[in-house]
Design a protein around this motif. Sequence first.
Motif, PDB file in Angstrom:
ATOM      1  N   UNK A  82       0.823  -1.201   0.000  1.00  0.00           N
ATOM      2  CA  UNK A  82       0.000   0.000   0.000  1.00  0.00           C
ATOM      3  C   UNK A  82       0.862   1.258   0.000  1.00  0.00           C
ATOM      4  N   UNK A  83       2.018   1.188   0.641  1.00  0.00           N
ATOM      5  CA  UNK A  83       2.903   2.357   0.694  1.00  0.00           C
ATOM      6  C   UNK A  83       3.456   2.700  -0.685  1.00  0.00           C
ATOM      7  N   UNK A  84       3.770   1.682  -1.490  1.00  0.00           N
ATOM      8  CA  UNK A  84       4.319   1.955  -2.818  1.00  0.00           C
ATOM      9  C   UNK A  84       3.221   2.132  -3.864  1.00  0.00           C
ATOM     10  N   UNK A  85       1.955   2.020  -3.432  1.00  0.00           N
ATOM     11  CA  UNK A  85       0.856   2.369  -4.313  1.00  0.00           C
ATOM     12  C   UNK A  85       0.227   1.246  -5.098  1.00  0.00           C
ATOM     13  N   UNK A  86       0.552  -0.024  -4.803  1.00  0.00           N
ATOM     14  CA  UNK A  86      -0.054  -1.132  -5.535  1.00  0.00           C
ATOM     15  C   UNK A  86      -0.846  -2.056  -4.603  1.00  0.00           C
ATOM     16  N   UNK A  87      -1.217  -1.527  -3.447  1.00  0.00           N
ATOM     17  CA  UNK A  87      -1.962  -2.329  -2.482  1.00  0.00           C
ATOM     18  C   UNK A  87      -3.426  -1.957  -2.460  1.00  0.00           C
ATOM     19  N   UNK A  88      -3.894  -1.524  -1.288  1.00  0.00           N
ATOM     20  CA  UNK A  88      -5.290  -1.148  -1.125  1.00  0.00           C
ATOM     21  C   UNK A  88      -5.547   0.169  -1.852  1.00  0.00           C
ATOM     22  N   UNK A  89      -6.513   0.225  -2.771  1.00  0.00           N
ATOM     23  CA  UNK A  89      -6.772   1.471  -3.518  1.00  0.00           C
ATOM     24  C   UNK A  89      -7.571   2.464  -2.678  1.00  0.00           C
ATOM     25  N   UNK A  90      -7.445   3.750  -3.053  1.00  0.00           N
ATOM     26  CA  UNK A  90      -8.227   4.798  -2.399  1.00  0.00           C
ATOM     27  C   UNK A  90      -9.705   4.622  -2.756  1.00  0.00           C
ATOM     28  N   UNK A  91     -10.621   5.025  -1.855  1.00  0.00           N
ATOM     29  CA  UNK A  91     -10.382   5.702  -0.576  1.00  0.00           C
ATOM     30  C   UNK A  91     -10.290   4.750   0.616  1.00  0.00           C
ATOM     31  N   UNK A 151      -3.259   0.523   7.063  1.00  0.00           N
ATOM     32  CA  UNK A 151      -2.125   1.152   7.730  1.00  0.00           C
ATOM     33  C   UNK A 151      -1.077   1.618   6.724  1.00  0.00           C
ATOM     34  N   UNK A 152      -0.906   0.857   5.637  1.00  0.00           N
ATOM     35  CA  UNK A 152       0.058   1.247   4.615  1.00  0.00           C
ATOM     36  C   UNK A 152      -0.360   2.502   3.872  1.00  0.00           C
ATOM     37  N   UNK A 153      -1.634   2.592   3.498  1.00  0.00           N
ATOM     38  CA  UNK A 153      -2.101   3.783   2.784  1.00  0.00           C
ATOM     39  C   UNK A 153      -2.052   5.012   3.682  1.00  0.00           C
ATOM     40  N   UNK A 154      -2.343   4.870   4.967  1.00  0.00           N
ATOM     41  CA  UNK A 154      -2.284   6.005   5.887  1.00  0.00           C
ATOM     42  C   UNK A 154      -0.850   6.512   6.050  1.00  0.00           C
ATOM     43  N   UNK A 180       0.615  10.103   4.974  1.00  0.00           N
ATOM     44  CA  UNK A 180       1.195  10.955   6.004  1.00  0.00           C
ATOM     45  C   UNK A 180       2.618  11.385   5.738  1.00  0.00           C
ATOM     46  N   UNK A 181       3.409  10.538   5.088  1.00  0.00           N
ATOM     47  CA  UNK A 181       4.824  10.905   4.934  1.00  0.00           C
ATOM     48  C   UNK A 181       5.015  12.066   3.960  1.00  0.00           C
ATOM     49  N   UNK A 182       4.031  12.308   3.097  1.00  0.00           N
ATOM     50  CA  UNK A 182       4.158  13.397   2.125  1.00  0.00           C
ATOM     51  C   UNK A 182       4.147  14.761   2.806  1.00  0.00           C
ATOM     52  N   UNK A 183       3.447  14.877   3.911  1.00  0.00           N
ATOM     53  CA  UNK A 183       3.379  16.151   4.641  1.00  0.00           C
ATOM     54  C   UNK A 183       3.988  16.008   6.036  1.00  0.00           C
ATOM     55  N   UNK A 184       4.973  15.129   6.168  1.00  0.00           N
ATOM     56  CA  UNK A 184       5.507  14.817   7.495  1.00  0.00           C
ATOM     57  C   UNK A 184       6.150  16.040   8.154  1.00  0.00           C
ATOM     58  N   UNK A 185       6.798  16.894   7.392  1.00  0.00           N
ATOM     59  CA  UNK A 185       7.487  18.043   7.972  1.00  0.00           C
ATOM     60  C   UNK A 185       6.506  19.056   8.548  1.00  0.00           C
ATOM     61  N   UNK A 231      -0.503   6.293  12.548  1.00  0.00           N
ATOM     62  CA  UNK A 231      -0.578   4.963  11.895  1.00  0.00           C
ATOM     63  C   UNK A 231       0.731   4.190  11.982  1.00  0.00           C
ATOM     64  N   UNK A 232       1.875   4.905  11.928  1.00  0.00           N
ATOM     65  CA  UNK A 232       3.157   4.205  12.083  1.00  0.00           C
ATOM     66  C   UNK A 232       3.281   3.612  13.485  1.00  0.00           C
TER      67      UNK A 232
END
Length: 348
Positions: free
Chosen positions: A286-295, A299-302, A306-311, A320-321
């Motif tokens: 899910x983290x690399x984008x080939x797992x559970x689709x949106x929406x 835990x992987x999609x969350x 989240x890491x995109x706006x982590x700063x 979720x981590x």
Amino acid sequence: MSNENHSVADETIKISPDMFERATGAQKEDSEKIAAPSLSFLQDSWRRLKKNKAAVLSLIVLILMMLASVAAPILAPRDPNAQVIQHANLPPKIPGVDINGLNGTSVAGTTRVDKYEQQNVPDDVYYFLGTDSLGRDLLSRILYGTRVSLLIAFVAALFDLTIGVTYGLVSGWYGGRVDNVMQRILEIISGVPNLVVVILMLLVLNPGITSIIIALAITGWISMARVVRAQTLKLKNQEYILAARALGESPVQIALKHLIPNLSGVIIIQTMFSIPSAIFFEAFLSFIGIGIPAPTASLGTLINDGYKTFRFLPHLMWYPAGVICVLMIAFNLLADGLRDAFDPKMKD
């Protein structure tokens, strides 16, 4: 001097009948009573497991997390997919708590501001773990995401118990050419990485829970099959197995009545180790984008969101981590405790 010593020795070994008395029935029962209670294998294993505080604590944590994920429709304060754009990127806010990070405030430049007041959020609206960029409640999405991740993990464990145990028993019991052919098949399957299998599944099926479960069903049971085969090779020449064969019991009866009960400890331990592996595999996909689709949340999609706006919004990834870390650690600690509990050679 020698005569004196001889007379003293005669006095010390003189025994009279008055020194003995007949034992009563109650005294006989007390002398033959077994001090320790009679325990079955599972009772003795549970006694050992209770001594491992880390394993017991992990078991309690896992039970609570499973109950929370099962009761997600009841416990979730909001619809996990409901979008309220006006409430996007809100920090956590718990009523009655005035701690930075949990009071609805965040740092903007060099000052701390109340985000709820800035975005005109009503006073009676709270988001205990904040919201994401689309205004979805993070707590609700974590509850439902944990539910999806655990579902995939337990289905993978079910395949371990069915395919893996059966394959290992057949391979170890028959041995010889049958075992040789079955092990070569295992080597061919294990030579194909799980990621390649998932990508091939995506060519046939849509991304989602079904494709991940099928990928785990194809490759996830190999470790279980090898462990069960090794133990079966060791057990099938034991005296009680030979006696069962001499009495005319079929291989299926021997497997159900003798082999599987004696392999239960190994099977349970291997299953407990396979569950966190499946959780991590789903989170990775899910983290690399080939797992559970949106929406749909997992835990992987969350973590991926989240890491995109982590700063700027670290809470979107930390929570979720943290959940996936607690799951992984708890399952591994419980598996270690079960391994010690099921080992009859383990010292108390």
